[in-house]
Scaffold this motif. Structure first.
Motif, PDB file in Angstrom:
ATOM      1  N   MET A  62       0.841  -1.195   0.000  1.00 20.51           N
ATOM      2  CA  MET A  62       0.000   0.000   0.000  1.00 20.51           C
ATOM      3  C   MET A  62       0.879   1.248   0.000  1.00 20.51           C
ATOM      4  SD  MET A  62      -3.115   1.053  -0.047  1.00 20.51           S
ATOM      5  CE  MET A  62      -4.026   2.577   0.196  1.00 20.51           C
ATOM      6  N   HIS A  63       0.615   2.159  -0.902  1.00 20.24           N
ATOM      7  CA  HIS A  63       1.414   3.372  -1.000  1.00 20.24           C
ATOM      8  C   HIS A  63       0.664   4.559  -0.404  1.00 20.24           C
ATOM      9  CE1 HIS A  63       3.384   0.871  -4.088  1.00 20.24           C
ATOM     10  NE2 HIS A  63       4.451   1.565  -3.771  1.00 20.24           N
ATOM     11  N   SER A  64       1.419   5.455   0.216  1.00 21.50           N
ATOM     12  CA  SER A  64       0.850   6.665   0.789  1.00 21.50           C
ATOM     13  C   SER A  64       0.704   7.719  -0.301  1.00 21.50           C
ATOM     14  CB  SER A  64       1.766   7.181   1.895  1.00 21.50           C
ATOM     15  OG  SER A  64       3.046   7.482   1.350  1.00 21.50           O
ATOM     16  N   LYS A  65       0.085   8.842   0.057  1.00 24.41           N
ATOM     17  CA  LYS A  65       0.032   9.968  -0.866  1.00 24.41           C
ATOM     18  C   LYS A  65       1.439  10.499  -1.097  1.00 24.41           C
ATOM     19  CE  LYS A  65      -4.392  10.262  -1.671  1.00 24.41           C
ATOM     20  NZ  LYS A  65      -4.949  10.068  -3.033  1.00 24.41           N
ATOM     21  N   ALA A  66       1.675  11.054  -2.264  1.00 24.68           N
ATOM     22  CA  ALA A  66       2.999  11.543  -2.610  1.00 24.68           C
ATOM     23  C   ALA A  66       3.396  12.714  -1.716  1.00 24.68           C
ATOM     24  CB  ALA A  66       3.029  11.972  -4.074  1.00 24.68           C
ATOM     25  N   MET A  67       4.647  12.707  -1.287  1.00 24.96           N
ATOM     26  CA  MET A  67       5.196  13.768  -0.460  1.00 24.96           C
ATOM     27  C   MET A  67       6.386  14.397  -1.181  1.00 24.96           C
ATOM     28  SD  MET A  67       3.257  13.572   2.239  1.00 24.96           S
ATOM     29  CE  MET A  67       4.125  14.454   3.535  1.00 24.96           C
ATOM     30  N   ALA A  68       6.774  15.581  -0.721  1.00 34.33           N
ATOM     31  CA  ALA A  68       7.927  16.279  -1.298  1.00 34.33           C
ATOM     32  C   ALA A  68       8.967  16.480  -0.204  1.00 34.33           C
ATOM     33  CB  ALA A  68       7.499  17.615  -1.885  1.00 34.33           C
ATOM     34  N   PRO A  69       9.844  15.498   0.027  1.00 31.33           N
ATOM     35  CA  PRO A  69      10.811  15.618   1.125  1.00 31.33           C
ATOM     36  C   PRO A  69      11.825  16.729   0.933  1.00 31.33           C
ATOM     37  CG  PRO A  69      11.312  13.708  -0.229  1.00 31.33           C
ATOM     38  CD  PRO A  69       9.981  14.226  -0.685  1.00 31.33           C
ATOM     39  N   GLU A  70      11.930  17.262  -0.274  1.00 25.29           N
ATOM     40  CA  GLU A  70      12.858  18.366  -0.499  1.00 25.29           C
ATOM     41  C   GLU A  70      12.287  19.701   0.005  1.00 25.29           C
ATOM     42  OE1 GLU A  70      10.802  17.792  -4.568  1.00 25.29           O
ATOM     43  OE2 GLU A  70      11.173  16.695  -2.723  1.00 25.29           O
ATOM     44  N   TYR A  71      10.995  19.724   0.338  1.00 25.00           N
ATOM     45  CA  TYR A  71      10.398  20.908   0.958  1.00 25.00           C
ATOM     46  C   TYR A  71      10.488  20.710   2.466  1.00 25.00           C
ATOM     47  CZ  TYR A  71       8.428  21.563  -3.742  1.00 25.00           C
ATOM     48  OH  TYR A  71       8.262  21.712  -5.097  1.00 25.00           O
ATOM     49  N   GLN A  72      11.445  21.363   3.089  1.00 22.83           N
ATOM     50  CA  GLN A  72      11.783  21.083   4.480  1.00 22.83           C
ATOM     51  C   GLN A  72      11.627  22.317   5.358  1.00 22.83           C
ATOM     52  OE1 GLN A  72      15.700  19.301   4.500  1.00 22.83           O
ATOM     53  NE2 GLN A  72      15.146  17.772   2.971  1.00 22.83           N
ATOM     54  N   GLY A  73      11.902  22.138   6.639  1.00 27.12           N
ATOM     55  CA  GLY A  73      11.796  23.233   7.581  1.00 27.12           C
ATOM     56  C   GLY A  73      10.380  23.764   7.621  1.00 27.12           C
ATOM     57  N   ALA A  74      10.223  25.071   7.439  1.00 29.89           N
ATOM     58  CA  ALA A  74       8.907  25.707   7.494  1.00 29.89           C
ATOM     59  C   ALA A  74       8.038  25.359   6.294  1.00 29.89           C
ATOM     60  CB  ALA A  74       9.080  27.228   7.571  1.00 29.89           C
ATOM     61  N   LEU A  75       8.612  24.663   5.300  1.00 30.01           N
ATOM     62  CA  LEU A  75       7.862  24.344   4.081  1.00 30.01           C
ATOM     63  C   LEU A  75       7.395  22.895   4.022  1.00 30.01           C
ATOM     64  CD1 LEU A  75       9.855  26.839   3.301  1.00 30.01           C
ATOM     65  CD2 LEU A  75       9.156  26.293   0.996  1.00 30.01           C
ATOM     66  N   THR A  76       7.486  22.157   5.125  1.00 27.54           N
ATOM     67  CA  THR A  76       7.176  20.732   5.084  1.00 27.54           C
ATOM     68  C   THR A  76       5.728  20.432   4.691  1.00 27.54           C
ATOM     69  OG1 THR A  76       6.782  20.822   7.469  1.00 27.54           O
ATOM     70  CG2 THR A  76       8.936  20.026   6.740  1.00 27.54           C
ATOM     71  N   LYS A  77       4.832  21.390   4.920  1.00 25.84           N
ATOM     72  CA  LYS A  77       3.419  21.144   4.613  1.00 25.84           C
ATOM     73  C   LYS A  77       3.060  21.500   3.175  1.00 25.84           C
ATOM     74  CE  LYS A  77       1.749  21.615   9.363  1.00 25.84           C
ATOM     75  NZ  LYS A  77       0.823  22.327  10.285  1.00 25.84           N
ATOM     76  N   MET A  78       4.023  21.970   2.394  1.00 23.34           N
ATOM     77  CA  MET A  78       3.720  22.309   1.007  1.00 23.34           C
ATOM     78  C   MET A  78       3.472  21.042   0.192  1.00 23.34           C
ATOM     79  SD  MET A  78       5.628  25.731  -0.246  1.00 23.34           S
ATOM     80  CE  MET A  78       4.178  26.027  -1.268  1.00 23.34           C
ATOM     81  N   SER A  79       2.475  21.103  -0.655  1.00 30.83           N
ATOM     82  CA  SER A  79       2.099  19.949  -1.471  1.00 30.83           C
ATOM     83  C   SER A  79       3.132  19.679  -2.556  1.00 30.83           C
ATOM     84  CB  SER A  79       0.741  20.201  -2.121  1.00 30.83           C
ATOM     85  OG  SER A  79       0.469  19.249  -3.130  1.00 30.83           O
TER      86      SER A  79
END
Length: 360
Positions: free
Chosen positions: A1-18
């Protein structure tokens, strides 16, 4: 089962960016938070937010800004003693080097990134860096060396349920199969990648998968209208997310499909469009491939053979310098396809049958 796609390169204060956020939005948010981190004197946060700024610039084609941003992120991470953040910055720098056609530098930076990711216990940074090494080798045309690494990374991504990385690995392996003539297997893998990306809401990954599907459908099935439809769907995503590089490659593939359908005047126009886009973002690999397509289109439209041969000679030298083995082979085949003789007397068969698959 796969989760929704994440963007691990958006870090720090930007972790919630889609992962699907517009790159212009990512850049604006990244720059805002970067200034706040600099004012607060947090080098760790400067490194993390600076990474998103570097990646947004890179994907928008702002090469000089991306180069400055990843280096600033690395310096801040080193100052903070943040090994994982150092790995991510080097990954960004290595990816930019590959985009600029500096393959030796890309290999060096990505190997350092993988080592630091392992040292710092950042499994994702290490995985992305290894993936970068695999992709650089694949783009170079060294399939034998990197095929096993692609398969390893696919297995690891599936085991962890990382949809975005699974999609990337599927597309990479599919491209190897496509370039070695296994069109059925390639199409199955691109289709799986498209389904998985859709389920995970990874629009960027799906756009690249649709491009791969269009390529195979054009080559194997000789169905240009279906292929063009898939590319049109992918283009909507590229424009919505401001994916400059992906859009340029989409246009180059559209031109390839038109060329294969013998719609040479239309192909010429779209190759010229893609060429301008690649030049604007200083992406020599894409520029060389678009130039090759344009040379072939102009030849089919009656261009002088001597001029065609001269430009193919120049292109071959350019690809030799970059180290793109597969693309150089495509130029070699173009001599025979177009019935021209290169400098140095390499054999070119007059009126030879075009190679299977044509332009990539």
């Amino acid at each position: 089962m796969h989760s929704k796609a994440m963007a691990p390169e958006y870090q720090g204060a930007l972790t919630k960016m889609s992962v699907n956020a517009s790159l212009t939005d990512v850049l604006a948010e990244g720059q805002r938070h970067l200034k706040e981190a600099e004012l607060a004197g947090s080098q760790r946060e400067v490194a993390r937010t600076g990474l998103a700024v570097a990646e947004a610039h890179r994907r928008l084609g702002n090469v000089k800004d991306a180069d400055r941003a990843w280096k600033a992120s690395y310096r801040a991470a080193r100052s903070a003693g943040a090994t994982g953040a150092m790995a991510w910055a080097l990954w960004s720098g290595g990816t930019l080097a590959r985009q600029r056609g500096e393959l030796r530098l890309a290999f060096r930076l990505l190997r350092l990134a993988a080592d630091l990711g392992k040292e710092g216990g950042d499994v994702v940074a290490r995985g992305y860096s290894l993936a970068g090494l695999a992709e650089t080798g694949r783009i170079q045309g060294d399939y034998r060396t990197v095929a096993a690494l692609h398969e390893q990374l696919l297995a690891e991504a599936r085991a962890r349920g990382e949809a975005r990385h699974t999609v990337w690995a599927l597309e990479g392996i599919a491209q190897i199969h496509r370039n070695t003539g296994s069109f059925d297997t390639a199409l199955e893998m691109f289709e799986e990648a498209a389904r998985l990306a859709g389920d995970a809401d990874d629009r960027r990954g799906r756009a690249w998968a649709l491009r791969g599907m269009a390529d195979i459908i054009s080559v194997r099935d000789n169905d240009p209208e279906r292929a063009l439809g898939l590319l049109s769907e992918a283009e909507l995503t590229c424009r919505a997310m401001k994916l400059s590089s992906a859009l340029a490659y989409n246009h180059k593939m559209r031109a390839n499909v038109l060329y294969r359908a013998r719609r040479y005047e239309e192909a010429r126009t779209v190759y010229e469009q893609a060429l301008a886009e690649f030049r604007a973002m200083t992406e020599p690999r894409g520029e060389a491939l678009a130039r090759l397509g344009l040379v072939k289109s102009l030849a089919r439209l009656g261009r002088d053979r001597a001029a065609t041969a001269a430009e193919l000679d120049e292109l071959r030298g350019t690809l030799d310098r970059i180290g793109l083995l597969n693309a150089r082979e495509m130029v070699d085949k173009a001599y025979a396809e177009l019935g021209v003789t290169p400098a140095g007397g390499m054999a070119a068969a007059e009126g030879a049958t075009p190679p299977a698959g044509g332009l990539q």
